[in-house]
Scaffold this motif. Structure first.
Motif, mmCIF file in Angstrom:
data_model
loop_
_atom_site.group_PDB
_atom_site.id
_atom_site.type_symbol
_atom_site.label_atom_id
_atom_site.label_comp_id
_atom_site.label_asym_id
_atom_site.label_seq_id
_atom_site.Cartn_x
_atom_site.Cartn_y
_atom_site.Cartn_z
ATOM 1 N N ALA A 140 36.236 83.358 95.815
ATOM 2 C CA ALA A 140 35.892 82.749 97.102
ATOM 3 C C ALA A 140 34.419 82.323 97.146
ATOM 4 O O ALA A 140 33.962 81.770 98.142
ATOM 5 N N GLU A 141 33.691 82.621 96.066
ATOM 6 C CA GLU A 141 32.244 82.332 96.055
ATOM 7 C C GLU A 141 31.871 81.592 94.779
ATOM 8 O O GLU A 141 30.977 82.001 94.034
ATOM 9 N N LEU A 142 32.549 80.497 94.531
ATOM 10 C CA LEU A 142 32.299 79.734 93.303
ATOM 11 C C LEU A 142 30.916 79.087 93.346
ATOM 12 O O LEU A 142 30.465 78.643 94.398
ATOM 13 N N ASP A 143 30.276 79.024 92.192
ATOM 14 C CA ASP A 143 29.030 78.254 92.134
ATOM 15 C C ASP A 143 29.366 76.755 92.218
ATOM 16 O O ASP A 143 30.519 76.345 92.043
ATOM 17 N N ALA A 144 28.336 75.953 92.471
ATOM 18 C CA ALA A 144 28.559 74.532 92.754
ATOM 19 C C ALA A 144 29.248 73.797 91.606
ATOM 20 O O ALA A 144 30.126 72.951 91.829
ATOM 21 N N ALA A 145 28.879 74.142 90.377
ATOM 22 C CA ALA A 145 29.462 73.440 89.222
ATOM 23 C C ALA A 145 30.960 73.728 89.108
ATOM 24 O O ALA A 145 31.770 72.824 88.876
ATOM 25 N N THR A 146 31.321 75.009 89.273
ATOM 26 C CA THR A 146 32.741 75.368 89.192
ATOM 27 C C THR A 146 33.513 74.760 90.359
ATOM 28 O O THR A 146 34.633 74.262 90.192
#
Lengths: 121, 121, 121, 121
Positions: D55-61
């Motif tokens: 639920a807290e993906l980094d921007a690239a992912t």
């Protein structure tokens, strides 16, 4: 009991994961996802080919497909290991079920019957 | 060369299909789809469980999961047979590749590294 | 910004989950699994049909396939909602990428080129 | 009837395929495979993350996941178009079915009940 060679593979994969401290990622839920991801990659090699073409892969594609098959086998063995499932026993049970479910005299020679009674239904 | 027990399974499954005149449905494309369908069924048993729960299945669920594992193993063996792929050789190749790709000293003990360097990427 | 009708669907599905206290099961990881499970069910309707037959489904099969399509749309909308992804924006971006990646003059009229340059590769 | 924006997307995708002479690859069977392949790619982004991390993906992912969501939406619309299925109607039918199948008072607040009565079962 497990087939000897799958049992060997289970132990090798267990060792592979432990030496990398990866065992903790290998919850059955995660392994099932990884296996399904590899099954998705397998599909991609076949999706625009017709059935005939899918049986006549060029060497480069065949090598890639073989690599996906290996990934699936490895995750399957790893998943079975984490769950304590014997693949050999599960397969033997399934063969008995399928022999009973699809008796030769009932299903022989009919595409219709196959799609109705086929293994995945 | 193929592992003896998977080779036996290949021959049993070939015989199972031929006796039912089902061999003609078993284009690699179709078998890849059937395998991916079973991988989808496998997911359904795990999708609402957390990782911990996925490692502690009750007996009824475990039996169903074992049955999906068997289906996947059977389709994998059938697909490899139709393509002339040796699962044993493909797995050995993959292990060599993975040993080289994920050296212990490089990937040990880091979740970050696992997700970055993990087997499916 | 989101397409109005998918936005409405997002809010209806959010409400559906909240009224049942199901929101807590809807981690993106779990929704991705549920979506892939439905994609697996979709495959099962097509796996033993040839391409021609897959375009001429009988009414009963078509209804089942429609139901799988609905499940996939619902999980896709739910997943996008939980991640804060706009499907409209993602699709517009993808269309721009695909127009650039597969220029008509480069890919027209060749099965070979399609399988090489196709959308999923 | 179809939602206006999905209907627009259907026509754009139809046009995209026709201008490239790709329509002939788009048998429903093949589109179902392509969709499932993309669902597999979606899984790969989540398989080693726990639910919280998913639920807290980094921007690239997140950008990559958005791109998979777009691929799935595009193939879903294309498949529905080739089959003559209205996604809007299929979704409305499914919501009615789900409201009846999972009444709030029956399923509220129980993980157990969710896994038993959940949408995919």
């Amino acid at each position: 009991m497990e087939w000897q060679e799958l049992d060997d593979l289970k132990r090798r994969m267990r060792d592979f994961a432990e030496r990398r401290d990866w065992d903790r990622f290998h919850a059955p839920k995660n392994l099932a996802m990884a296996l399904a991801g590899e099954a998705g990659e397998l599909l991609e090699h076949f999706q625009w080919l017709n059935e005939q073409q899918s049986a006549e892969l060029d060497a480069a594609t065949l090598a890639k497909v073989g690599s996906e098959i290996a990934d699936i086998q490895i995750y399957l063995v790893r998943l079975a290991d984490k769950l304590g499932v014997s693949i050999a026993d599960a397969v033997e049970n399934k063969i008995v079920v399928n022999e009973r479910k699809y008796p030769v005299e009932k299903v022989y020679g009919s595409a219709r019957k196959y799609t109705e009674y086929g293994p995945s239904e």
